[in-house]
Write a protein that holds these residues in place. Structure first.
Motif, PDB file in Angstrom:
ATOM      1  N   GLU A   3     -10.281  -6.996   9.442  1.00 41.23           N
ATOM      2  CA  GLU A   3      -9.677  -6.216   8.361  1.00 41.23           C
ATOM      3  C   GLU A   3      -8.263  -5.851   8.804  1.00 41.23           C
ATOM      4  O   GLU A   3      -8.065  -5.363   9.922  1.00 41.23           O
ATOM      5  N   VAL A   4      -7.293  -6.081   7.945  1.00 40.21           N
ATOM      6  CA  VAL A   4      -5.893  -5.811   8.276  1.00 40.21           C
ATOM      7  C   VAL A   4      -5.382  -4.708   7.355  1.00 40.21           C
ATOM      8  O   VAL A   4      -5.422  -4.833   6.135  1.00 40.21           O
ATOM      9  N   ILE A   5      -4.918  -3.624   7.950  1.00 40.03           N
ATOM     10  CA  ILE A   5      -4.402  -2.468   7.212  1.00 40.03           C
ATOM     11  C   ILE A   5      -2.908  -2.329   7.512  1.00 40.03           C
ATOM     12  O   ILE A   5      -2.517  -2.241   8.676  1.00 40.03           O
ATOM     13  N   PRO A   6      -2.064  -2.307   6.475  1.00 38.86           N
ATOM     14  CA  PRO A   6      -0.630  -2.124   6.719  1.00 38.86           C
ATOM     15  C   PRO A   6      -0.303  -0.670   7.070  1.00 38.86           C
ATOM     16  O   PRO A   6      -0.878   0.263   6.523  1.00 38.86           O
ATOM     17  N   GLU A   7       0.583  -0.514   8.025  1.00 37.83           N
ATOM     18  CA  GLU A   7       1.165   0.763   8.431  1.00 37.83           C
ATOM     19  C   GLU A   7       0.159   1.881   8.719  1.00 37.83           C
ATOM     20  O   GLU A   7       0.263   2.977   8.165  1.00 37.83           O
ATOM     21  N   PRO A   8      -0.793   1.659   9.619  1.00 44.52           N
ATOM     22  CA  PRO A   8      -1.711   2.751   9.982  1.00 44.52           C
ATOM     23  C   PRO A   8      -0.982   3.810  10.820  1.00 44.52           C
ATOM     24  O   PRO A   8      -0.029   3.501  11.534  1.00 44.52           O
ATOM     25  N   PHE A   9      -1.432   5.036  10.704  1.00 45.68           N
ATOM     26  CA  PHE A   9      -0.854   6.130  11.490  1.00 45.68           C
ATOM     27  C   PHE A   9      -1.290   6.028  12.941  1.00 45.68           C
ATOM     28  O   PHE A   9      -2.440   5.708  13.238  1.00 45.68           O
ATOM     29  N   LEU A  10      -0.362   6.324  13.838  1.00 47.98           N
ATOM     30  CA  LEU A  10      -0.640   6.427  15.264  1.00 47.98           C
ATOM     31  C   LEU A  10      -0.376   7.873  15.676  1.00 47.98           C
ATOM     32  O   LEU A  10       0.004   8.699  14.848  1.00 47.98           O
ATOM     33  N   SER A  11      -0.541   8.171  16.927  1.00 47.12           N
ATOM     34  CA  SER A  11      -0.229   9.507  17.409  1.00 47.12           C
ATOM     35  C   SER A  11       1.244   9.821  17.167  1.00 47.12           C
ATOM     36  O   SER A  11       1.603  10.923  16.779  1.00 47.12           O
TER      37      SER A  11
END
Length: 191
Positions: free
Chosen positions: A114-122
């Protein structure tokens, strides 16, 4: 080399050997990471100590790092750069970035991820998040990156990987160690 050195650090290697290893890792990082010049963190992104901080994470065994380089005449992505008409000369423009993200989305989707664009990181967002049950979460950065953002996320993420894709023919993979694994391992060590 990094894990061996990390074990040796526990036994007390001479300072000059440890410092030499840190400097080699830091120089390698400066050579392979494409730095962004937009939204620089004052005092951090241009500071050579940011690469030193990442090198320390590698030397102490907190993370691992590997560079992948494609064979001549190929890319790392099943030669999808030809299909997507990606030309090296147009590298790092908005069009190049979009095409590389589309290419990587296709590459991982074909493998059932599954590919999600622009996921949040720390700290900030990655360009892509790649997920699949039974696999380590992968966060992809295409083109340039802020060294400070990379250092921060490498410290904070556990049981995940960050993949830097500076161009069509290279990738640098950072693996963040699982803190839970460390807890379990430390409980098994006998004094």
């Amino acid at each position: 080399m990094s894990s061996t050195l990390a074990k040796s650090l526990e036994t007390g290697l001479p300072w000059h050997i440890v410092e030499g290893a840190i400097n080699r890792e830091s120089q390698w990082l400066e050579r392979v990471i494409e730095q962004t010049s937009i939204d620089e963190v004052p005092g951090c992104d241009k500071c050579r100590y940011t690469f030193r901080k990442i090198a320390l994470l590698i030397i102490t065994g907190r993370i691992t790092a590997k560079e992948f380089i494609a064979r001549d005449g190929h890319d790392l992505w099943d030669d999808l750069t030809n299909k997507h008409s990606i030309k090296e000369s147009a590298r790092h423009g908005g069009g190049w970035h979009r095409k590389m993200m589309d290419l990587l989305t296709e590459y991982f989707s074909k493998q059932g991820f599954e590919v999600i664009p622009e996921p949040f990181l720390s700290q900030g967002r990655a360009d892509l998040g790649i997920y699949k049950d039974g696999y380590t979460d992968l966060f992809v950065e295409v083109g340039t990156i802020s060294p400070y953002k990379l250092w921060w996320n490498l410290q904070m993420l556990t049981n995940s990987k960050i993949l830097l894709v500076p161009d069509e023919k290279r990738a640098i993979e950072f693996t963040c160690r699982s803190e839970q694994q460390d807890i379990i391992s430390s409980g098994l060590i006998k004094d």
